[in-house]
Design a protein around this motif. Structure first.
Motif, mmCIF file in Angstrom:
data_model
loop_
_atom_site.group_PDB
_atom_site.id
_atom_site.type_symbol
_atom_site.label_atom_id
_atom_site.label_comp_id
_atom_site.label_asym_id
_atom_site.label_seq_id
_atom_site.Cartn_x
_atom_site.Cartn_y
_atom_site.Cartn_z
ATOM 1 N N LEU A 136 -28.535 -71.280 -87.431
ATOM 2 C CA LEU A 136 -28.329 -71.571 -88.850
ATOM 3 C C LEU A 136 -28.773 -70.394 -89.723
ATOM 4 O O LEU A 136 -28.136 -70.075 -90.738
ATOM 5 C CB LEU A 136 -29.131 -72.828 -89.211
ATOM 6 N N ILE A 137 -29.860 -69.745 -89.303
ATOM 7 C CA ILE A 137 -30.454 -68.675 -90.095
ATOM 8 C C ILE A 137 -29.681 -67.362 -89.981
ATOM 9 O O ILE A 137 -29.494 -66.641 -90.971
ATOM 10 C CB ILE A 137 -31.918 -68.457 -89.650
ATOM 11 N N LEU A 138 -29.218 -67.032 -88.780
ATOM 12 C CA LEU A 138 -28.663 -65.708 -88.528
ATOM 13 C C LEU A 138 -27.515 -65.319 -89.462
ATOM 14 O O LEU A 138 -27.477 -64.181 -89.947
ATOM 15 C CB LEU A 138 -28.224 -65.598 -87.065
ATOM 16 N N PRO A 139 -26.550 -66.215 -89.774
ATOM 17 C CA PRO A 139 -25.478 -65.811 -90.682
ATOM 18 C C PRO A 139 -25.969 -65.473 -92.092
ATOM 19 O O PRO A 139 -25.240 -64.819 -92.855
ATOM 20 C CB PRO A 139 -24.556 -67.041 -90.706
ATOM 21 N N LEU A 140 -27.181 -65.923 -92.439
ATOM 22 C CA LEU A 140 -27.732 -65.642 -93.761
ATOM 23 C C LEU A 140 -28.454 -64.303 -93.825
ATOM 24 O O LEU A 140 -28.776 -63.812 -94.911
ATOM 25 C CB LEU A 140 -28.703 -66.765 -94.166
ATOM 26 N N TRP A 141 -28.722 -63.710 -92.669
ATOM 27 C CA TRP A 141 -29.390 -62.413 -92.601
ATOM 28 C C TRP A 141 -28.469 -61.321 -93.129
ATOM 29 O O TRP A 141 -27.293 -61.272 -92.809
ATOM 30 C CB TRP A 141 -29.786 -62.149 -91.149
ATOM 31 N N ARG A 142 -29.002 -60.470 -93.947
ATOM 32 C CA ARG A 142 -28.246 -59.364 -94.557
ATOM 33 C C ARG A 142 -27.053 -59.865 -95.369
ATOM 34 O O ARG A 142 -26.026 -59.184 -95.475
ATOM 35 C CB ARG A 142 -27.774 -58.385 -93.485
ATOM 36 N N SER A 143 -27.197 -61.072 -95.947
ATOM 37 C CA SER A 143 -26.089 -61.639 -96.715
ATOM 38 C C SER A 143 -26.341 -61.592 -98.222
ATOM 39 O O SER A 143 -25.559 -62.136 -98.994
ATOM 40 C CB SER A 143 -25.858 -63.099 -96.294
ATOM 41 N N GLY A 144 -27.426 -60.940 -98.626
ATOM 42 C CA GLY A 144 -27.723 -60.846 -100.056
ATOM 43 C C GLY A 144 -28.308 -62.106 -100.646
ATOM 44 O O GLY A 144 -28.117 -62.398 -101.831
ATOM 45 N N LEU A 145 -29.041 -62.875 -99.839
ATOM 46 C CA LEU A 145 -29.670 -64.101 -100.333
ATOM 47 C C LEU A 145 -30.632 -63.814 -101.477
ATOM 48 O O LEU A 145 -31.296 -62.781 -101.516
ATOM 49 C CB LEU A 145 -30.478 -64.764 -99.207
#
Length: 252
Positions: A18-27
Motif C-alpha cells: 500500500l505504501i510503496l506506490p506513494l513513495w516519491r509521489s509528491g505526497l
C-alpha cells in the motif's frame, strides 16, 4: 505466540504494498507536535495494520506510532501487546531514500518475543520463527539468517545519516568499530541480524515502536540489543511514554 512472525510479515508486506506506490509521489508532508514528519503513507499503512491485527489477534492491545501521536500513549498496559511503526524512517521516505520499513513487534513481559520488518523498496522481509530469524523475498523461499562474529579490523557500524563526523569518531573509539555506513530506520537491526553489519550504537532518542520488531529479529538471529552498559533493554515503559533510552545493537 512466539511463532506468529510469518503472520506478522504477511501484514507488514500488505502494508508495504500500500505504501510503496506513494513513495516519491509528491505526497504532502505535515508535522506532528514533536516536529517529526507524517504523510498519508504512514496513516494508510497504520490503518491497514490495525485492522489486520484486530481481526487476527483481537485480544492483544496495540500501541502504534500515529495513533499514539494523536491520542497519546496509555497510562497502563498488560504484559502482552503489539508495538507498530507503519513507516519507520519517514524522513528517508520523504527524501526519496530507500531505507524505510514497516514494523510489528510483539512484547511479552517487557521483552520482544516475535516480530517482522519489511522494506517496501527492496521487498525484503525479516521475521522471527520460534528460536530463529528468517528472511524472504517475494517469490523466493524464506531462508534463515544469522548475525556474524565480530570481524576484527573490519567491523562495520550503521549510523544515522544526520550523525556528525566527530560524534561517529567518538563512538568508534568507544565501541571499537572500523567502518561506518549511514542508514535510516530499523533496517539497521536487520542488516546486523543477517550478518551484513556488526553494530548500531544509538546514543539518542527513539520510541519503543521503532525498535521492538527489529530487536526481536536480531535476538532470534543470535545478536543482542542492550543498554550501553550491557543491561537488558525493556519495553512497556508507560511512565516514560514508551520512550527508549540509549542502546547498542550488536551481532553475534
Amino acid at each position: 505466540m512466539n511463532d506468529i512472525g510469518a503472520e506478522l510479515a504477511d501484514i507488514c508486506e500488505a502494508a508495504a504494498a500500500l505504501i510503496l506506490p506513494l513513495w516519491r509521489s509528491g505526497l504532502t508532508v505535515t508535522h506532528k507536535a514533536d516536529q517529526s514528519p507524517v504523510t498519508e503513507a504512514d496513516q494508510r499503512g497504520e490503518a491497514l495494520i490495525l485492522k489486520a491485527l484486530a481481526e487476527r489477534f483481537p485480544d492483544i492491545p496495540v500501541i502504534s506510532e500515529e495513533d499514539a501521536s494523536e491520542f497519546g500513549t496509555p497510562d497502563a498496559i498488560g504484559p502482552r501487546f503489539f508495538l507498530v511503526d507503519p513507516l519507520d524512517g519517514t524522513k528517508a521516505f520523504v527524501r526519496g531514500d530507500p531505507h524505510f520499513t514497516v514494523n510489528i513487534g510483539l512484547i511479552e513481559h517487557g521483552r520482544p518475543v516475535a516480530g517482522a520488518v519489511t522494506s517496501p523498496p527492496s521487498g525484503e522481509s525479516w521475521y522471527t520463527a520460534g528460536d530463529q530469524a528468517l528472511k524472504r523475498l517475494k517469490g523466493v523461499a524464506a531462508k534463515p539468517v544469522r548475525a556474524r562474529p565480530w570481524p576484527k579490523g573490519a567491523a562495520l557500524a550503521l549510523i544515522s545519516h544526520t550523525m556528525k563526523p566527530e560524534t561517529a569518531d567518538k563512538l568508534a573509539a568507544e565501541y571499537g568499530f572500523d567502518l561506518r555506513e549511514p542508514m535510516d530506520s530499523s533496517i539497521k537491526l536487520c542488516r546486523i541480524a543477517e550478518g551484513a553489519a556488526d553494530i548500531y550504537p544509538r546514543h539518542g532518542p527513539t520510541m519503543e515502536w521503532d525498535t521492538a520488531a527489529g530487536h526481536a529479529v536480531l535476538e532470534a538471529a543470535g545478536g543482542q540489543l542492550t543498554t550501553p552498559e550491557g543491561g537488558p533493554f525493556a519495553y512497556g515503559k508507560v511512565r516514560d511514554g514508551f520512550k527508549n533510552g540509549w542502546f547498542v545493537a550488536r551481532g553475534a
